[in-house]
Design a protein around this motif. Structure first.
Motif, PDB file in Angstrom:
ATOM      1  N   PRO A  40       0.814  -1.221   0.000  1.00 52.01           N
ATOM      2  CA  PRO A  40       0.000   0.000   0.000  1.00 52.01           C
ATOM      3  C   PRO A  40       0.846   1.270   0.000  1.00 52.01           C
ATOM      4  N   ALA A  41       1.949   1.307   0.745  1.00 49.47           N
ATOM      5  CA  ALA A  41       2.801   2.493   0.772  1.00 49.47           C
ATOM      6  C   ALA A  41       3.466   2.727  -0.581  1.00 49.47           C
ATOM      7  N   GLN A  42       3.909   1.643  -1.239  1.00 48.79           N
ATOM      8  CA  GLN A  42       4.535   1.784  -2.550  1.00 48.79           C
ATOM      9  C   GLN A  42       3.523   2.249  -3.597  1.00 48.79           C
ATOM     10  N   ALA A  43       2.306   1.689  -3.538  1.00 57.74           N
ATOM     11  CA  ALA A  43       1.273   2.135  -4.468  1.00 57.74           C
ATOM     12  C   ALA A  43       0.910   3.595  -4.220  1.00 57.74           C
ATOM     13  N   GLY A  44       0.858   3.993  -2.948  1.00 60.77           N
ATOM     14  CA  GLY A  44       0.604   5.393  -2.634  1.00 60.77           C
ATOM     15  C   GLY A  44       1.709   6.300  -3.145  1.00 60.77           C
ATOM     16  N   LEU A  45       2.951   5.807  -3.139  1.00 58.87           N
ATOM     17  CA  LEU A  45       4.068   6.592  -3.652  1.00 58.87           C
ATOM     18  C   LEU A  45       3.944   6.800  -5.158  1.00 58.87           C
ATOM     19  N   VAL A  46       3.449   5.811  -5.878  1.00 61.66           N
ATOM     20  CA  VAL A  46       3.218   5.977  -7.315  1.00 61.66           C
ATOM     21  C   VAL A  46       2.135   7.040  -7.554  1.00 61.66           C
ATOM     22  N   GLY A  47       1.071   6.985  -6.761  1.00 58.62           N
ATOM     23  CA  GLY A  47       0.047   8.018  -6.871  1.00 58.62           C
ATOM     24  C   GLY A  47       0.601   9.400  -6.557  1.00 58.62           C
ATOM     25  N   SER A  48       1.481   9.485  -5.577  1.00 60.52           N
ATOM     26  CA  SER A  48       2.105  10.760  -5.243  1.00 60.52           C
ATOM     27  C   SER A  48       2.979  11.258  -6.384  1.00 60.52           C
ATOM     28  N   ALA A  49       3.690  10.359  -7.060  1.00 63.54           N
ATOM     29  CA  ALA A  49       4.519  10.757  -8.196  1.00 63.54           C
ATOM     30  C   ALA A  49       3.652  11.348  -9.306  1.00 63.54           C
ATOM     31  N   LEU A  50       2.506  10.741  -9.553  1.00 64.56           N
ATOM     32  CA  LEU A  50       1.578  11.264 -10.553  1.00 64.56           C
ATOM     33  C   LEU A  50       1.171  12.706 -10.220  1.00 64.56           C
ATOM     34  N   LEU A  51       0.794  12.927  -8.980  1.00 67.36           N
ATOM     35  CA  LEU A  51       0.253  14.228  -8.607  1.00 67.36           C
ATOM     36  C   LEU A  51       1.342  15.279  -8.422  1.00 67.36           C
ATOM     37  N   LEU A  52       2.549  14.876  -8.015  1.00 66.95           N
ATOM     38  CA  LEU A  52       3.659  15.819  -7.954  1.00 66.95           C
ATOM     39  C   LEU A  52       4.039  16.294  -9.353  1.00 66.95           C
ATOM     40  N   SER A  53       4.016  15.391 -10.308  1.00 62.37           N
ATOM     41  CA  SER A  53       4.273  15.779 -11.691  1.00 62.37           C
ATOM     42  C   SER A  53       3.208  16.764 -12.181  1.00 62.37           C
ATOM     43  N   SER A  54       1.970  16.525 -11.788  1.00 63.15           N
ATOM     44  CA  SER A  54       0.883  17.442 -12.141  1.00 63.15           C
ATOM     45  C   SER A  54       1.103  18.818 -11.520  1.00 63.15           C
TER      46      SER A  54
END
Length: 450
Positions: A40-54
């Motif tokens: 779950p933490a790793q998947a959340g980190l991928v979501g964070s990467a998406l939104l930081l790029s945004s």
């Protein structure tokens, strides 16, 4: 809506394509964890990467959309979103998925920045932003009803976001192109107005969005793991919650500025904090659905007023883009924060922490709404497309350099400008006398009193 140039619907369409990824974040994070073997933490980190790029795209474009025009960056953003999310859908390895997610996130952020700048220049930013949230909520609700029945692993949510970006592409033909130097010239240039209020609002939106999306990023796991629901049932709850959000945004659009912005933002944030605590402590369908529906009903309402407040601070849309990008940073940190807190302290403790943070940020953001008047520009105040309201032009003509007064009565400000001009004309005529330069003074009088 009208399809004439300058109509609101192209901005709403681009807004929907830009915001959709964050609305689908729970199913994206949940499926990355379930189908790619991520924690779950790793998947959340991928979501964070998406939104930081945004968010990075938003910061890069702040103040530049007016010069570039809306059409070109909107099209570039939609292409990046379609290509990035499309590649993430087709990829089977984690590194390629992360790369596609970051490219797609930059495209989403670009589209959102264009929409925010355009919304800020509208006569009623709150109404347009409410319509955008209404549209993206409806789109996400339909996807939450259909995706759980179609399978597809992690691929389907990314493919859906990419498809929406492609479908929105034709709407960009109605957006403005790049402007010449003469067209972009405006008396409202230079430093940002309301800098202190804007910085407080941007910081508040960062924390506010972080708390909201920390819950939103793990809501799927709360329903599946703690409440013991199936994916289909969780998807149905999310669809019902987003449907309630449609009603909330519709009500906010109808309410408009009757209560100002301070009351909806302050009171709504208190309700959101209570909803976060309820949803995170849910152990059955009833409490989970109640918390999620109540939260999703109020969250877009408060967000629409926050977007309208940021837009009202600068007619050129710079604060709208900067505050929106700060909000995207908070959104980006949310999934990771929610995953870490839930793993270390459990879902109920996470909810208490997030609820407290939401309440703490309510005070300064509400104070900004009170300080800046709490009301959007009076409808009809904008006299030329993309330009400043008449009261703002009047105040900056012959006033303090760079001063941006509070807009209490646009019509009164215009009247005072005309009175001042007429007095100057009479003084010039008296100074010139009956002989010297009277023809020039009369010519000036005939043009100034229009």
């Amino acid at each position: 809506m009208s399809s004439r140039p300058g109509a609101a619907w192209p901005l709403v369409a681009v807004f929907t394509a830009g915001y959709l990824a964050s609305y689908l974040l729970p199913t994206v994070v949940g499926r990355l964890s379930a189908h790619l073997g991520l924690s779950p933490a790793q998947a959340g980190l991928v979501g964070s990467a998406l939104l930081l790029s945004s968010a990075g795209a938003g910061f890069a474009l702040a103040g530049r959309v007016e010069r570039l025009g809306a059409r070109t960056p909107a099209r570039a953003g939609l292409i990046l979103a379609a290509v990035g999310y499309g590649c993430a859908a087709l990829a089977g390895s984690v590194p390629l998925v992360v790369l596609g997610v970051m490219v797609g996130g930059f495209g989403s952020g670009t589209a959102t920045a264009v929409a925010a700048s355009g919304i800020a220049a509208r006569r009623d930013p709150h109404r347009t932003s409410s319509l955008g949230l209404l549209t993206v909520s409806a789109t996400a609700g339909v996807l939450y009803l259909t995706i759980p029945h179609l399978g597809g692993g992690h691929r389907l949510p990314f493919a859906a976001i990419a498809l929406v970006a492609l479908l929105v592409w034709p709407a960009t033909a109605r957006l403005d192109g790049a402007r010449t130097a003469e067209e972009t010239s405006s008396p409202i240039t230079g430093r940002l107005p309301h800098r202190r209020s804007g910085l407080v609002l941007a910081g508040g939106m960062l924390v506010w969005s972080m708390a909201q999306n920390a819950l939103w990023g793990v809501s799927s796991r709360i329903g599946l793991d703690q409440a013991g629901l199936s994916e289909v049932t969780v998807g149905a709850v999310f669809a019902a919650a987003l449907g309630a959000g449609l009603l909330g945004v519709t009500g906010a659009g109808l309410l408009g500025a009757r209560l100002g912005r301070a009351v909806p933002i302050g009171l709504g944030t208190v309700v959101i904090a209570a909803s976060i605590v309820l949803s995170s402590s849910a152990r059955d369908l009833g409490s989970f659905a109640t918390g999620e529906i109540m939260w999703n009903t109020v969250y877009p309402v408060v967000l629409s007023y926050l977007i309208g407040l940021a837009a009202s601070l600068d007619i050129r849309g710079r604060w709208a883009v900067l505050a929106g990008s700060a909000s995207s940073v908070g959104v980006a940190c949310g999934p990771l924060l929610g995953s870490v807190l839930s793993e270390e302290a459990g879902y109920p403790a996470m909810g208490l922490i997030l609820g407290a943070a939401t309440l703490l940020v309510a005070a300064p953001v509400t104070a900004v709404a009170l300080h800046t008047g709490g009301r959007p520009l009076v409808p009809g105040a904008v006299r030329r497309r993309g330009g400043a309201p008449a009261a703002l032009l009047a105040a900056t003509t012959g006033g303090l350099s760079g001063a941006v007064p509070k807009l209490g009565s646009p019509e009164q400000a215009v009247t005072e400008l005309r009175v001042r001009r007429r007095r100057l004309v009479r003084s010039a005529i008296r100074t010139a006398g009956p002989d010297g330069g009277s023809g020039q003074s009369n010519a000036y009088a005939s043009t100034s009193a229009r």
